[in-house]
Scaffold this motif. Structure first.
Motif, mmCIF file in Angstrom:
data_model
loop_
_atom_site.group_PDB
_atom_site.id
_atom_site.type_symbol
_atom_site.label_atom_id
_atom_site.label_comp_id
_atom_site.label_asym_id
_atom_site.label_seq_id
_atom_site.Cartn_x
_atom_site.Cartn_y
_atom_site.Cartn_z
ATOM 1 N N LEU A 23 40.315 48.499 37.601
ATOM 2 C CA LEU A 23 41.416 47.646 37.941
ATOM 3 C C LEU A 23 41.680 48.104 39.852
ATOM 4 O O LEU A 23 41.885 46.867 40.578
ATOM 5 C CB LEU A 23 42.752 47.947 37.832
ATOM 6 C CG LEU A 23 44.324 46.908 37.674
ATOM 7 C CD1 LEU A 23 43.325 45.429 38.140
ATOM 8 C CD2 LEU A 23 45.127 47.254 37.345
ATOM 9 N N GLN A 27 40.757 45.609 42.973
ATOM 10 C CA GLN A 27 42.319 45.512 44.150
ATOM 11 C C GLN A 27 41.316 46.193 45.240
ATOM 12 O O GLN A 27 41.155 45.186 46.348
ATOM 13 C CB GLN A 27 43.468 46.060 43.760
ATOM 14 C CG GLN A 27 43.787 45.186 42.926
ATOM 15 C CD GLN A 27 45.410 46.280 42.288
ATOM 16 O OE1 GLN A 27 45.245 47.506 41.606
ATOM 17 N NE2 GLN A 27 45.556 45.704 41.235
ATOM 18 N N GLU A 30 38.948 43.939 46.449
ATOM 19 C CA GLU A 30 38.837 41.993 46.838
ATOM 20 C C GLU A 30 39.877 42.575 48.259
ATOM 21 O O GLU A 30 39.815 41.295 49.131
ATOM 22 C CB GLU A 30 39.865 41.192 45.870
ATOM 23 C CG GLU A 30 38.779 40.998 45.298
ATOM 24 C CD GLU A 30 38.781 40.329 43.551
ATOM 25 O OE1 GLU A 30 38.117 39.983 43.260
ATOM 26 O OE2 GLU A 30 40.148 40.324 43.217
ATOM 27 N N THR A 234 47.881 39.573 27.127
ATOM 28 C CA THR A 234 49.277 40.019 27.720
ATOM 29 C C THR A 234 50.269 39.003 26.851
ATOM 30 O O THR A 234 51.484 39.609 27.347
ATOM 31 C CB THR A 234 48.616 39.088 28.775
ATOM 32 O OG1 THR A 234 47.678 39.331 29.257
ATOM 33 C CG2 THR A 234 49.461 38.651 30.102
ATOM 34 N N VAL A 248 47.947 48.383 27.841
ATOM 35 C CA VAL A 248 46.995 47.887 29.273
ATOM 36 C C VAL A 248 46.348 46.539 28.849
ATOM 37 O O VAL A 248 45.122 46.774 28.188
ATOM 38 C CB VAL A 248 46.125 48.849 30.171
ATOM 39 C CG1 VAL A 248 46.362 47.553 31.155
ATOM 40 C CG2 VAL A 248 47.509 49.600 30.631
ATOM 41 N N ALA A 251 42.526 41.951 29.977
ATOM 42 C CA ALA A 251 42.003 41.004 31.322
ATOM 43 C C ALA A 251 41.914 41.425 33.101
ATOM 44 O O ALA A 251 40.939 40.855 34.117
ATOM 45 C CB ALA A 251 43.625 39.586 31.557
ATOM 46 N N SER A 252 42.689 41.927 33.826
ATOM 47 C CA SER A 252 42.723 42.627 34.879
ATOM 48 C C SER A 252 41.359 43.758 34.796
ATOM 49 O O SER A 252 41.428 44.452 36.703
ATOM 50 C CB SER A 252 44.344 43.258 34.911
ATOM 51 O OG SER A 252 44.987 44.786 34.280
ATOM 52 N N PHE A 253 40.670 44.325 33.941
ATOM 53 C CA PHE A 253 39.383 44.827 34.341
ATOM 54 C C PHE A 253 38.105 43.650 34.541
ATOM 55 O O PHE A 253 37.476 44.763 34.429
ATOM 56 C CB PHE A 253 39.705 45.626 32.819
ATOM 57 C CG PHE A 253 40.410 46.425 33.325
ATOM 58 C CD1 PHE A 253 41.505 47.306 33.397
ATOM 59 C CD2 PHE A 253 41.519 46.342 32.041
ATOM 60 C CE1 PHE A 253 42.500 48.894 33.689
ATOM 61 C CE2 PHE A 253 42.759 47.323 31.315
ATOM 62 C CZ PHE A 253 42.953 48.769 32.574
ATOM 63 N N HIS A 256 35.539 38.471 37.191
ATOM 64 C CA HIS A 256 35.827 37.264 37.223
ATOM 65 C C HIS A 256 35.771 37.109 35.321
ATOM 66 O O HIS A 256 35.472 37.845 34.679
ATOM 67 C CB HIS A 256 35.057 36.371 37.558
ATOM 68 C CG HIS A 256 33.623 36.616 37.464
ATOM 69 N ND1 HIS A 256 32.759 36.271 36.525
ATOM 70 C CD2 HIS A 256 32.683 38.079 38.376
ATOM 71 C CE1 HIS A 256 31.441 37.150 36.509
ATOM 72 N NE2 HIS A 256 31.533 38.028 37.538
ATOM 73 N N PRO A 258 37.810 36.732 32.166
ATOM 74 C CA PRO A 258 38.553 37.620 31.582
ATOM 75 C C PRO A 258 38.094 37.639 30.511
ATOM 76 O O PRO A 258 38.460 36.405 29.401
ATOM 77 C CB PRO A 258 39.795 37.944 32.309
ATOM 78 C CG PRO A 258 40.188 36.775 32.786
ATOM 79 C CD PRO A 258 38.629 36.283 33.429
ATOM 80 N N ARG A 260 40.312 38.312 27.304
ATOM 81 C CA ARG A 260 42.145 37.167 27.191
ATOM 82 C C ARG A 260 41.981 38.914 25.859
ATOM 83 O O ARG A 260 43.403 38.608 25.880
ATOM 84 C CB ARG A 260 42.610 36.391 27.540
ATOM 85 C CG ARG A 260 42.816 36.120 28.919
ATOM 86 C CD ARG A 260 42.863 35.229 29.030
ATOM 87 N NE ARG A 260 42.546 34.312 30.449
ATOM 88 C CZ ARG A 260 43.282 34.513 31.856
ATOM 89 N NH1 ARG A 260 44.395 35.816 31.242
ATOM 90 N NH2 ARG A 260 42.820 34.337 32.905
#
Ligand SMILES: Cc1ncc(COP(=O)(O)O)c(C=O)c1O
Length: 289
Positions: A23, A27, A30, A234, A248, A251-253, A256, A258, A260
């Protein structure tokens, strides 16, 4: 990570990452304007012919990989896969940013050599590591290995971001390395983590829905679960928190698209009994979902 991103990434550059990937790397890249493309992976890490196809398509600035006990999947690339990935990167003259904070946490045998050590790869790899997974999680002192003119750019980027990593932390690490037996510490930690990973894997079997997939790592800190059935982890997390357990959401890993229904579970902190209780709670959350 941020130093590398600052030094290498210009807005619009493509960076290839594993699907899923770490993750904070997503960040950092990007924030510096990178366009991330996820490379498909299997139980052995990034798939060489998919990597080669995406390199041809996107001419990436670099490829970012976590070959050993990846965060979040726990997957470790075999020796053969490392060689095959190096072959693709060498033939296509593609730079590698290799992140290896979990390599020492192998449950069996010796840590595998990094891709940077494959013949020809050291000059086109920036190798990152940290003591935070080996000494203590709060000690965020890391290092990087690179060759040639990029060292100067990395030094300037590091100075621009923060002149120095905290001196007391560096001194504490230096003293620890000089006085403690790190190998003995690792020999103590590895079997405990292995036992906890096994306990979590086994307890998961009784709560996972049919068709769910879970990795069975031989090292590191994480297990990766794909629940399927259209479950959004989530939303599941909200119910799980009411039951008193957390994970955790996956999706955040993803760079594009994701998946879910995935989630990352950490097995290192608790005893098998607490893990079992935690998974009972997760099972109740799944039943309520
Ligand atoms: C793959 C990966 N790289 C880097 C880090 C960060 O390590 P540190 O903050 O100690 O440099 C982590 C975890 O925190 C990680 O999972």
């Amino acid at each position: 990570m941020f130093v590398v991103a600052q030094a290498l990434v210009n807005p619009g550059d493509v960076v290839l990452v594993e699907r899923p990937t770490y993750l904070a790397a997503v960040q950092a890249f990007e924030l510096n304007g990178a366009r991330l493309i996820g490379v498909p992976t299997d139980e052995n890490g990034v798939i060489p012919h998919e990597l080669e196809k995406l390199i041809a398509e996107h001419s990436p600035k670099f490829v970012y990989l976590i070959p050993s006990f990846q965060n979040p999947s726990g997957v470790c690339m075999s020796v053969e896969r490392r060689a095959a990935v190096a072959d693709v990167l060498l033939r296509t003259h593609t730079a590698l940013v290799e992140d290896d904070p979990y390599g020492e946490l192998c449950f069996e045998g010796e840590p595998l050599p990094p891709i940077a050590s494959e013949p020809g790869m050291s000059a086109q790899t920036i190798l990152l590591n940290s003591v935070s997974k080996v000494i203590a999680p709060g000690v965020r002192i890391g290092w990087m290995r690179s060759e040639g003119p990029i060292q100067f750019t990395l030094t300037v980027a590091k100075q621009a971001i923060g002149l120095q990593s905290p001196v007391p932390d560096q001194l504490a690490v230096a003293r620890y390395l000089a006085t403690a037996d790190v190998e003995a510490h690792l020999d103590k930690v590895r079997p405990v983590y292995a036992m906890r990973a096994k306990a979590m894997y086994q307890s998961l079997q009784r709560i996972l829905p049919d068709g769910a997939e879970v990795t069975q790592p031989d090292g590191g800190m994480f297990l990766w679960v794909r629940l399927g059935h259209g479950i959004d982890t989530t939303r599941l997390l909200e119910i799980a928190l009411d039951e008193g357990v957390a994970f955790v959401p996956g999706a955040s890993f993803f760079a594009h698209d994701p998946d879910r229904s995935t989630m990352r579970l950490s097995f290192v902190t608790h005893s098998p009994e607490v893990i079992d209780e935690g998974l009972d709670r997760l099972g109740r959350a799944l039943a309520k979902y």
